[in-house]
Design an enzyme around this catalytic site. Structure first.
Site, PDB file in Angstrom:
ATOM      1  N   CYS A  51      18.117   0.321  16.547  1.00  0.00           N
ATOM      2  CA  CYS A  51      17.478   0.107  17.854  1.00  0.00           C
ATOM      3  C   CYS A  51      17.096  -1.343  18.123  1.00  0.00           C
ATOM      4  CB  CYS A  51      16.265   1.016  18.004  1.00  0.00           C
ATOM      5  SG  CYS A  51      15.150   0.993  16.597  1.00  0.00           S
ATOM      6  N   HIS A  93      10.648  -1.653  22.150  1.00  0.00           N
ATOM      7  CA  HIS A  93      10.546  -2.670  21.108  1.00  0.00           C
ATOM      8  C   HIS A  93      10.493  -4.043  21.776  1.00  0.00           C
ATOM      9  CE1 HIS A  93      11.023   0.395  18.259  1.00  0.00           C
ATOM     10  NE2 HIS A  93      12.233   0.179  17.791  1.00  0.00           N
TER      11      HIS A  93
END
Lengths: 341, 341, 341, 341
Positions: B144, B237
């Site tokens: 990710c 993130h």
């Protein structure tokens, strides 16, 4: 020993409250004057302050009548936790009237004749004062991130030299004061910018690691780059730091330098300034922010870096070691050097 | 067009649930088989799953009887969101039986014959499959963080070359799955380590930016160093990235490269992959994580770096673009290249 | 149908931003005037607002020049999301000049000639306006907690009667506007008091459930006691409610009353206003706040109470259904009743 | 006085760690045996435990070899912080072998011959033990919510009588142990249900306020209804409580009863058990959870209730006063009554 009377400029703010808490049972100092803005002046401290410390307001302080900035003050020694907007003018005013101002504000930190001091790091920079005892003067402590960073890097700088330092910060909300950061901005969020912070970090550390020479400080020559973020943590700035040393050494030497870094014989200096963790999940603000009563720092997760030599995590208490406790320690350092009278 | 039947391996987990949500109204695919571990097998999906998506379980899926891993499956195309612990064995099992596995697991990402693909970046790496249509094979998407980083850096890599990349991450809890991170570990806290994450980041991006040559990928030569942290953010993130380009350019050229990076003509590829903010306080997960329905990324706060050339902030949705959406996009890319039959 | 031009008083605040977002593609209304305080007046909306919505500012609104309160306005229909401190005076000013003010402010909610309306609950209270078409008037929606509570209780009140209601709230920070709640006050914390909130809840619900009779509203006779808390949740007020009905019934009858409560044929009224969960862990703000695009409410965990008859959990979106969406729905209701011209 | 050797059953869990911390410098007790499940047995405590306390593991405990449950133990006095799943069997095992088990587990709390005790409230319930000194027995402390509630209500119950109590809880995550509540479930969220909690609250308080009579406890007759919620707070359960007293009194009498409630002369009993705040915004977990070193409780925001007589906010530390500290205090109470030998 009779305790030394001190006053606090900006006594109702977040750092002012922490100063009062730290000085509540201090062996050397006793708070006799609390100073704030005009709107609070004349009232008992306890009736005005929006107290945010978990410890209660000391009874004596609760009753103290607040004086207003620029009022004449009896205490020679003044702690200043004033806002940047007013600090410069107010601090200068009191210096001109012969006071010693131990300031947490940024206004005078980079002034060529003002010592920017962490006693365990560059206590000798007091030489800038030329043994001054008759006039007033200012002594300052660094920004909260710089404080934590400087304590961690100084043993490396001193032993091995430093070339480059890259620091990425995850800073607690208490660093912005009260009311400070709005909850709608930070709950479950990250803010990737703090005004002026990256510039302060890059500059102040060079003065701290500088050398006194001929009535001024020659700044250290280290490349420092900072990336600052606010995170939803209450107290404790967490730093990811990558760095290059001049002398190439192994990780054992680094850890040894940290472990051998000892405190001073001053009431607020912890005997062990640095705790190093072998556990790569540490330090964490929740668990480690109060190491050494908030006056120590913690380091962990040291590992090689493919770009700079090393990377690690560093944590310190931003309102204790990074602000109020830093000022108290500076005051203790002045007293230990006989510069307070 | 008749929709293509697909199965989902690991259908009850966090990424499995997101896959089901993203595929609910997909123009090309229809979920016909849901596969999970033995203890859920034989029961209707809706009676077993601890559904955590805000959108409700599609009615059809709710009724589907869960098959167990290693069961014989009818769908040629299988999405895999299996745990790392079982993914390698299960995925290989289905490949041997002629299935095409679009995997989000890390197990095969660095295998020399398995394409690690972001269609907008290195879609041509499908050449590794040699136009394979008869046998089964695996295609994977990156970790990710790597996904978000690669989308931001690829336009720079392609236009100016990259020498060094330093990335500090502040990663959301949803990246660790469910139950994943304990609340006692992350409420008001930062964890400065994520197992194996820094290594994945450094390696996977070199394969993504590599060149197909003679039945294998020649990895790119960039120095990448990562420092990973978990923060109390739900989705998204946030990366602080510093980098050095080969060709020295100005900030306008960087921003232009980002703005000119266009999506593909695939259902899940956003027309604008990157949104650049002039506002230095952005991007923030709270405000920006859903840009392009979670398939785009956002960048801001570009400024010069005194150690590497530039630094900036990058944000992407870790469970959409960084996981389930990445797999769906890879499946679309396979279909667009006629490799799914 | 030509869209109806509307203005927004207090357009830069949290609720004003939500109004702009909800009206961006509204089938009946088009925002033509944005009004704010003197310091923003004369500037383009986009240059002044601290936009906090995740959706971008509509292009047209971004360019609109902000007018200042008390300026002459062209739109007959005005939405008001003004602060309580100025709402009374400004709203009265525009009413006197013939405008219709759809207000989210509390100032006029309990005025005997001002309808306090939730269209699905007491839409007939518009009778207070006596079919008014020539003069200006005000119509208000209730406080955000009252809105959620009233939607949940109205089907019970109508079918079985209500004697006592005890409501304990856990309210989101967005309910206090921006900057509103300081992060230092709410991170990892609960504040067990919200100024004036308990009183508003006890009174407004009695007017909402009251009966129009002879040019005024006879308030309902229900004992209501509220205990209000702020919790670290972004959007969504969660209520623990205990209540006693007049007619004694079983839980199936309660749930049936909720399930049978239908929306109106208005653009912003959801077809199912209430979703009931059999799962005792629901509703939860994280998962359920956006039910019905934030215009529905969710209920769960119904169980007998040993003091009042029943207890349950109720959740609604405080800035959508509880504020901006409530005002938009009221405007639609006015239009549907031909009262807007 | 020679310290009394004690063992801890369930020593590696959250409450076990807190027990070790509280007993580290205890004037009467010394931890000599730590007991855990089979998988940890035989290893040094420090090598196995996932320590979550901010204070470090006491050096001596770090080295202690973990024994496994059902092993023969030397200490007569055993603290039990075992999981509910194993507590019943293990505790009974040791009682049969003559040990005294001071248990925080719920298994035996309602057993007719087991004292459920808060020394300041119903210390005389030790009569159930008939001065037992030869055989083993169990003594238990209540659930964490009940502890806080009972301390707040007991002075009212004793002085004025109580008829009805309605309690809404906002409970900290540490109450669920470790790993306990998943971060994905509670970050920015509220969970309106805790398994079995409402039942425990309603029952345990009636036994605590009951009367010893003829070798059993006659339960008190109070109607108690609880509504329980988990909120994103680390330590500290906040309760909104409404209640009806038998004797009708004014708020001054209530506050006086609280202020006059004094601690016992035991090491862990605070001199002031209750702190009452005039400030309606208090108590708050962030500020007040550690009152009396976590052994006191705080109360505020007392106001009339239109349904029951009064409402207020109550706060206590769930893992100190509500669990480990409660057990330590019970052990002290046993010793003070000479029942430990």
């Amino acid at each position: 020993m009779k305790k030394i009377a001190v006053g606090i400029l900006g006594a109702t703010g977040t750092v002012g409250q922490k100063l009062i808490t730290l000085l509540a049972d201090h062996p050397w100092f006793t708070v006799e004057e609390v100073v704030a803005s005009e709107k609070s002046a004349g009232k008992p401290y306890g009736s005005v302050v929006a107290w945010r410390e978990t410890q209660e307001i000391p009874k004596k302080i609760k009753q103290l009548e607040i004086k207003k900035v620029f009022d004449s003050l009896a205490s020679k020694l003044l702690f200043s936790s004033l806002d940047a907007t007013v600090a410069a003018a107010v601090e200068s005013h009191y210096v001109e009237r012969g006071h010693i101002v131990i300031s947490n504000a940024q206004s005078h930190r980079l002034h060529s004749q003002v010592p920017l001091v962490i006693p365990e790091v560059n206590g000798t920079h007091l030489q800038l004062l030329h043994g001054e005892r008759s006039r007033g003067f200012i002594i300052t402590n660094p920004n909260c991130v710089v404080m934590v960073l400087a304590l961690a890097l100084y043993p490396l700088f001193k032993n091995f030299g430093l070339e480059k330092v890259m620091v990425h910060t995850m800073q607690a909300v208490s660093g912005a004061g009260y009311p400070g950061v709005a909850s709608m901005d930070i709950l479950g969020n990250v803010i990737p910018h703090i005004d002026g912070e990256e510039e302060k970090i890059s500059r102040e550390i060079l003065k701290l690691f500088g050398t006194y020479c001929d009535r001024k400080i020659d700044f250290a020559a280290i490349k420092v780059s900072a990336l600052c973020n606010r995170v939803p943590v209450f107290h404790g700035h967490t730093l990811n730091v990558a760095f290059t040393t001049v002398e190439k050494i192994d990780s054992e030497a680094l850890v040894a330098a940290w472990k051998n870094f000892k405190g001073l014989d001053l009431p607020s200096s912890p005997s062990n300034i640095i705790r190093y963790f072998d556990d790569c999940h540490r330090p964490q603000p929740r668990l480690d922010v109060n190491f050494g009563n908030g006056m120590g720092i913690t380091i962990g997760n040291l590992r090689p870096c493919s770009i700079l030599d090393w990377k690690c995590t560093i944590l310190g208490h931003n309102t204790v070691r990074g602000a109020a406790g830093a000022a108290v320690l500076n005051a203790e350092h002045l007293v230990a050097n006989g510069l307070h009278t």
